[in-house]
Design a protein around this motif. Sequence first.
Motif, PDB file in Angstrom:
ATOM      1  N   LEU A  69       0.942  -1.138   0.014  1.00  0.00           N
ATOM      2  CA  LEU A  69      -0.006   0.158   0.096  1.00  0.00           C
ATOM      3  C   LEU A  69       0.951   1.042   0.135  1.00  0.00           C
ATOM      4  O   LEU A  69       1.877   1.432   0.727  1.00  0.00           O
ATOM      5  CB  LEU A  69      -0.809   0.184   1.378  1.00  0.00           C
ATOM      6  CG  LEU A  69      -1.993   1.118   1.210  1.00  0.00           C
ATOM      7  CD1 LEU A  69      -2.876   1.125   0.201  1.00  0.00           C
ATOM      8  CD2 LEU A  69      -2.449   1.216   2.616  1.00  0.00           C
ATOM      9  N   VAL A  70       0.795   2.063  -0.893  1.00  0.00           N
ATOM     10  CA  VAL A  70       1.561   3.225  -1.051  1.00  0.00           C
ATOM     11  C   VAL A  70       0.608   4.667  -0.696  1.00  0.00           C
ATOM     12  O   VAL A  70      -0.320   4.871  -1.116  1.00  0.00           O
ATOM     13  CB  VAL A  70       1.728   3.467  -2.605  1.00  0.00           C
ATOM     14  CG1 VAL A  70       2.850   4.957  -2.707  1.00  0.00           C
ATOM     15  CG2 VAL A  70       2.656   2.421  -3.001  1.00  0.00           C
ATOM     16  N   LEU A  71       0.997   5.246   0.371  1.00  0.00           N
ATOM     17  CA  LEU A  71       0.175   6.100   0.996  1.00  0.00           C
ATOM     18  C   LEU A  71       0.834   7.549   0.334  1.00  0.00           C
ATOM     19  O   LEU A  71       2.010   8.041   0.684  1.00  0.00           O
ATOM     20  CB  LEU A  71       0.412   6.233   2.660  1.00  0.00           C
ATOM     21  CG  LEU A  71      -0.279   5.178   3.322  1.00  0.00           C
ATOM     22  CD1 LEU A  71      -0.371   5.541   4.584  1.00  0.00           C
ATOM     23  CD2 LEU A  71      -1.925   4.936   2.774  1.00  0.00           C
ATOM     24  N   GLY A  72       0.298   8.352  -0.402  1.00  0.00           N
ATOM     25  CA  GLY A  72       0.554   9.438  -0.983  1.00  0.00           C
ATOM     26  C   GLY A  72       0.690   9.393  -2.712  1.00  0.00           C
ATOM     27  O   GLY A  72       1.251   8.187  -3.047  1.00  0.00           O
ATOM     28  N   PHE A  77      -0.379  -3.696  -5.873  1.00  0.00           N
ATOM     29  CA  PHE A  77      -0.262  -2.504  -5.013  1.00  0.00           C
ATOM     30  C   PHE A  77      -1.513  -1.503  -5.080  1.00  0.00           C
ATOM     31  O   PHE A  77      -2.066  -1.702  -6.243  1.00  0.00           O
ATOM     32  CB  PHE A  77       1.031  -1.698  -5.137  1.00  0.00           C
ATOM     33  CG  PHE A  77       1.194  -1.229  -6.363  1.00  0.00           C
ATOM     34  CD1 PHE A  77       0.726   0.195  -6.724  1.00  0.00           C
ATOM     35  CD2 PHE A  77       2.036  -1.945  -7.373  1.00  0.00           C
ATOM     36  CE1 PHE A  77       0.781   0.720  -8.061  1.00  0.00           C
ATOM     37  CE2 PHE A  77       2.361  -1.321  -8.485  1.00  0.00           C
ATOM     38  CZ  PHE A  77       1.592  -0.054  -8.826  1.00  0.00           C
ATOM     39  N   LEU A  78      -1.790  -0.798  -4.053  1.00  0.00           N
ATOM     40  CA  LEU A  78      -2.741   0.218  -4.225  1.00  0.00           C
ATOM     41  C   LEU A  78      -2.078   1.531  -3.744  1.00  0.00           C
ATOM     42  O   LEU A  78      -1.191   1.630  -2.878  1.00  0.00           O
ATOM     43  CB  LEU A  78      -3.868   0.088  -3.225  1.00  0.00           C
ATOM     44  CG  LEU A  78      -5.099  -1.048  -3.864  1.00  0.00           C
ATOM     45  CD1 LEU A  78      -6.068  -1.123  -2.826  1.00  0.00           C
ATOM     46  CD2 LEU A  78      -5.694  -0.391  -5.106  1.00  0.00           C
ATOM     47  N   LEU A  84       3.997  -1.466   3.595  1.00  0.00           N
ATOM     48  CA  LEU A  84       3.506  -0.003   3.509  1.00  0.00           C
ATOM     49  C   LEU A  84       4.554   0.985   3.265  1.00  0.00           C
ATOM     50  O   LEU A  84       5.585   1.035   3.878  1.00  0.00           O
ATOM     51  CB  LEU A  84       2.717   0.182   4.921  1.00  0.00           C
ATOM     52  CG  LEU A  84       2.258   1.679   5.192  1.00  0.00           C
ATOM     53  CD1 LEU A  84       0.941   1.635   4.186  1.00  0.00           C
ATOM     54  CD2 LEU A  84       1.965   1.790   6.762  1.00  0.00           C
ATOM     55  N   THR A  85       4.114   1.847   2.259  1.00  0.00           N
ATOM     56  CA  THR A  85       5.124   2.857   1.917  1.00  0.00           C
ATOM     57  C   THR A  85       4.468   4.149   2.196  1.00  0.00           C
ATOM     58  O   THR A  85       3.159   4.359   1.945  1.00  0.00           O
ATOM     59  CB  THR A  85       5.857   2.804   0.812  1.00  0.00           C
ATOM     60  OG1 THR A  85       4.851   3.390  -0.283  1.00  0.00           O
ATOM     61  CG2 THR A  85       6.370   1.666   0.312  1.00  0.00           C
TER      62      THR A  85
END
Length: 751
Positions: A75-78, A98-99, A199-200
Motif C-alpha cells: 500500500l502506497v500512501l501518497g 499494490f494500491l 506499507l510505504t
Amino acid sequence: MEDTAGAGRRSPSEFDPVGLRRKYREERDKRLRADGNAQYLDVSGELAAFAADPYLASSPGGRPRARRSTDVDVLVLGGGWSGLQTAVQLQKTGTTDFLIVDQAGDFGGVWYWNRYPGVRCDMESYIYMPLLEEVGTVPTEKYAGGPEMLEHARAIGRKFDLYPRALLGTTVLDVTWDESLSRWVVRTDRDDVVRARYLTIGTGPLSRAKLPGITGIESFRGRSFHSSRWDYTVTGGDWSGNLDKLGDKRVALIGTGASSIQILPHLAESARHVYLFQRTPSTVNPRNNRPTDREWFGNQEPGWQRRRMDNFVQMMAGLPVEDLVADEATDMGRRMAAAMTAANGRPDVAMMQAVDFQKMREIRQRVTDIVEDPAAAAALQPWYDYFCKRPLFSDDYYPAFNGDNVTLVDTDGRGVDHVTEHAIVVDGVEHGVDLIIYGTGFDAMAPTYEAGGYDLIGRDGVSLADHWRDGMRSLHGMMTSQFPNLFLVGGVEQAAISINLPHVASHQARHVAALIARFRRAGVTAAEVTPEAERRWADEMARVHVDRSRYESECTPSYYNNEGKRESARPSVNGGQYGRGPIGYLAVIEDWAATDVERDLRLTTNSLRERMTSMLSTEELSTDDRLQIAEILSLHGHIFDGAQLDRLGEIFTPDVVYDLTDAGLGTFEGIDVLRAAFRRLGAAAPRAHHVTNVVISAVGPDEATARSKGLMIMADGTLNSVNHVDTVRRHNGHWRIGHRVVTALDSERVA
C-alpha cells in the motif's frame, strides 16, 4: 504605490561585516517568538473549511465508488512525486499488486493543491519533474507552470496504469500492524479496509496546509481561503490570471513566501486594491524564464535526466563541476565553489561568509533598483544570510509594488495583530478588506505521524508518535523498529535533503522497491530494523554531523531553523539530515543494500517455502506434505518453474494450479503477476480458472476446507477476481476439489 508602514530604516555600511552581523541580529530579534512552530494553526476543527478540497468534484477521486476490502502486497500512501515514483519502481521490479491512497482527488501531491494564479516551479523543470524520459513529457519552459506539473503527474498515472490501482479522494483514518496477519491494516473514510504486506509512506513535506496564529481568523465576515485551496468562484480567472471578479474588491494577501510572490502580480492586475501583509521580506532572485529548446531536449542521451539531477546536487555542494543547470539557483553553488577553490578546496568560513554578504547585497540593490517608493524598497530588503530562508525567484514580484493599487503593510517582524469582522489590524490601524488570502504555506517539518493526519500503530500497540517521543530513531530515515515492513520515502530527517526534493526521493523509491522485491522472492513476511541498527545509524549521523547551530541561531526565524526556537527537541531541516549531504547519503544506502541487509534487519520467513521445494522433488508425499504444499500456495512471492508446475499438477487438479508455460508466461509469482500477465496477453490469455492464496483449515483424515482467492478469465475476455470456499477430499491418494462456493469480488475486461 501608497504610503507604506515601516519606513525610514537605516542600514550599516555594506562593507562592514561587524555592522552587517549586528543588523542581521537586530532584525532576527524582532521576529523571535517563544512558541516557535506552535504559533501556527492546524486547519482542523473550526478552521477545517480551510482544508476543504475545492477540486474534488471534478477529479477522479470525486466519483462514487464501492468500498474496498482487499489484500495487497504493497500500500502506497501518497500520490505526489514520492508516491508516484515508488509505485513506478515497484512495477519495474515486478511488484504489481499494490494500491495508492491519497486524500487528493488526483495524482500530483502539492501540484494538485497549489493551483493559485501564477503558480510555477522554483526549480528547473528538467531536473524537478521526475520520469521525464520514461513518460515522454517535454516541459514547455525552463520553469514550467503548475498546470504542466499536474498534467505530468497525471501522465505518469496513465503511462504506468496507476489509476485502476488508486483510491483517490480517500482519507486514511488509521494504520495498524496486525501481528496475526503480518500485515498493515488500513481503514479509510470511505469504509475501505486494506490489508497490506508492505506499507510505504510518501506524504512529503508539502502536504499539510498551515495558518498563522492570528486572533480572529474565524470571525471574518468576508471571504477567505488558503492559497493551496484557491477558490476561482470567488476571484474569477484561472492559473494565467484575469481575476475578473476582483475588480471591485479589496484583497488582503498574508505572507511573503513562495506562493505569495507568485500571487501578488496577478492580484495587482485585477483587484481594486491589494494589501500585502509582511512579517519578513524574502530573498527574491531574478527568474529569467524561457521556452524549452525542443531540439536541444530531443538530442539528450539516455540517462540525461539523472545525470543532470546529480550534477545539480554537486553544484549546490560547491563541488568544482560543470554547471549543467546554470541558473540563479546554482549561482551560489558556483560562487561557493570558486571560494573553496581559492582556499585550496578547504572550507574557509570567512570567505564563504563574504560570498554570502555579497549575494545579499545584490538582492537588496535589486529591490532598490526596481521598487520606486523608497519606504517600500527599504521594507522589502532582507537582512539575513542567504540560506536562512528559502531563496525565491520572480521577475514580477517587485514591480507589482509600483502600482497605485498595492500597499505593503510591513509589520516590522511582529506579524498581523488580529482580524476583525471586516478588517485586518496592524499597529492599531484597521485595513478594511473584502477577501483574505492566506499565503502561509505548509507545515514542511511535520513528522510522519502528523503529516498524514492518521494514527500509525506498530507492534504491541505502540504509536509512532510515542515511539519517537524522544526523537526519531530509524535506519537511513526510511525504516524504524517496532514498525515492520514500513518504509518512508521522501522524508528529510535522518536522511538527506536537496532543494530539488524529487531527486533524493527517486533514489529512495528505487531502494525501497528493490528491497520489497527481494523480500517477496525470499518469502519474507516481516522485515524489521533492529535497535542495534538504529544505534549504528545514529552513531554514523553523529560522526558526520555538521554543526549548523551557530549559523541557524543567527538566522531570522523560518521553517529552516524551527522558527528560531533553539531549544526545540526537533532538529532543524539541515541539522537533522545526513552530514555528507545527498551525494554521501545515496552512496551509503546503495552500499548497505549490497552488504548489510541481513545484519540490520530481522527477517521473518515462512520456512514452509524451503520444505515445499524439497517435497516437490520427492516421489512419495504424505497427506501432511500435500496439505502443507497447499498452504504454501497462499504465499505471494513464490516462483515455480515449469518442472515444479508439472509436479504440482500431479498433486492437485489442473484448475487449482495451471501451467502457463505454453502461453508464453514462463514462471508466475502469485496472483499479482497472473493478473498482469492476463492483461498483457489479452485475447491470447487461456480461458481457465487459476487459483492462488490457498489456506487450509479444518483438516480431517480424508477431508479439509480450503479458502482461496483466485482469478478467472471468461470466454468474453472478462477477468474476474473471486473468493472460494472449497471442500477438499482425498481420492485415490490425491487431494482434489470437491464442493465449491464462489463469491465474485471485482472484474475488468482485458481482451
